[in-house]
Design a protein around this motif. Structure first.
Motif: not given
Length: 450
Positions: A111, A404-405, A407, A414-419, A422
């Motif tokens: 990470k 996300n993996e 990306r 990582e796109d944290t705005s769109n669940p 994941n």
């Protein structure tokens, strides 16, 4: 108090002064004089003066390598999965950097850390250099002399005690290793400066010569190619002498035999000073004979071409990249550049990365109670864009890898705005065989179409 005494004196001072001193401590080499220097047995100074500074081929090779590798960024990561990290290291060890498996495994094991003192070192290793300049120095000395010495400054007191807070590359031709079979400490020639071995990161090439402890020093590639280097320098010198003492370029003859010596001299002057596209009118019938390139000059040019390939081979650099059109090893320039990256740039950066992980990180990991890992990213190099395009096309078909993996594997963050990024998106046209709705009977009359 002298300059060196100031930086290496040990006394009780406050934390801020100690950390300031440590950040400047590596910058000792600009004031070290050359008087009384005892050069190493493999004559590192000669490799610098007659190699890098005295030979255009060696200079071009070193510059080509260091310019390319200095554009590769380094990052700091926190280890998420130690077992996955072993797999990633194994893939990287085999040169498998740009593949779906390698990129996904890296994302699963590491990470990226966005804020940490180590990142400051990877951006500004010391007050005088960027990390790009630092890389050129560190790898450049190793390529030329076979050795590179990186000094790590540590504050004597305070919260950063025992942590390296600045990095600087020392001049390898001035560093002596004190010890016989093992390193006791390092010494700067021409001074009484003693550098403790845990403060110096020594990068070197393997040296099989165990005569009087020489194995502690790395062997320069130029030591193996010293005769070729000498031949090449001699060839350049001979070429210069031939040009300086060059004889007649050709012969202008009067076939008719009617021109006087004065007229021939005038014709010679007119030919020498003729402007472009000028139409010359002469009364005599003339003939021009080109003398051509002397045979000894041709031999020198051929020798220089052979020397170019030999010197490039010392470093694993395709001679095509230095203008050798006779190099038929690679089908095109792009393939030659990829060879440079995978066979030269990556091994050099890997050696530096592994050494930094072992030498630089332990104090920080102990203080933070975390496991860190330094790595570089060659996917930014434009020469590898086609390889990355193939990986992206493969990732697009891998439904068992989340968005996300994908990306993170391709450095998009990582796109944290769109669940949903994941989640796994399974193609609708894929169903288990035992769930097929089509049933085939046993009647041959109805099964003939199947």
């Amino acid at each position: 108090m002298g300059f060196l005494d100031y930086f290496f004196e040990r006394k009780n001072i406050n934390t801020s002064v100690a950390e300031t001193k440590a950040s400047k401590q590596p910058l000792i080499y600009p004031v070290i004089g050359n008087g009384g220097v005892n050069w190493l047995n493999d004559n590192s100074q000669t490799y610098i003066t007659t190699g890098y500074a005295g030979n255009p081929v060696i200079y071009s090779i070193i510059k080509l390598i260091t310019d390319k590798l200095s554009s590769v960024p380094f990052y700091l990561y926190e280890v998420k999965n130690g077992q996955k990290l072993k797999s990633y290291k194994s893939l990287a060890l085999n040169g498998n950097f740009i593949s779906t498996k390698s990129l996904v495994t890296k994302e699963q094991s590491l990470k990226e850390v966005e804020n940490h003192p180590i990142l400051n070192l990877l951006e500004n290793p010391n007050p005088e250099q960027s990390f790009s300049d630092f890389l050129k120095n560190a790898i450049g000395y190793k390529l030329i002399t076979g050795n590179s010495y990186i000094f790590g400054s540590k504050p004597e007191f305070g919260s950063n005690k025992d942590k390296i807070v600045a990095l600087s590359v020392l001049p390898s031709q001035l560093i002596n290793i004190i010890g016989n079979q093992t390193v006791d400490y390092y010494n700067v020639s021409g001074s009484n400066v003693r550098l403790e071995k845990d403060s110096v990161l020594h990068l070197k090439y393997w040296n099989p010569d165990w005569n009087s402890g020489l194995q502690l020093y790395g062997q320069s590639p130029l030591k193996a190619g010293l005769k070729v280097l000498d031949l090449n320098n001699t060839a350049y010198k001979s070429q210069t002498e031939i040009i300086a003492n060059k004889g007649a370029y050709g012969m202008l003859s009067d076939i008719s035999g009617t021109a006087s010596p004065e007229q021939l001299a005038e014709l010679k002057n007119r030919f020498q000073n003729a402007s472009a596209n000028e139409i010359m009118i002469v009364a005599s019938q003339l003939e021009w004979t080109q003398f051509g390139v002397p045979s000894n000059e041709l031999q020198i040019l051929q020798q220089m071409d052979l020397n170019l390939r030999d010197l490039c081979n010392l470093y694993g650099v395709p001679s095509l990249l230095l203008g050798n059109s006779n190099d038929k090893t690679y089908s095109n320039f792009e393939q030659a550049e990829k060879s440079l990256i995978y066979n030269v740039i990556v091994p050099e950066l890997t050696a530096l990365k592994d050494s930094l992980n072992k030498w630089l990180l332990p104090a920080y990991m102990k203080a933070d109670n975390k496991q860190y890992y330094i790595d570089f990213d060659i996917t930014v190099l434009p020469q590898l864009a086609a390889d990355m395009s193939e990986v992206i096309a493969q990732l697009d078909k891998m439904w068992w890898v989340t968005g996300n993996e994908k990306r993170l594997a391709t450095n998009y963050g990582e796109d944290t705005s769109n669940p949903l990024m994941n989640e796994y998106f399974i193609p609708q046209n894929l169903v288990p065989l035992n769930e097929q709705s089509l049933t085939i009977g046993n009647d041959p009359a109805t099964n003939e179409d199947y």
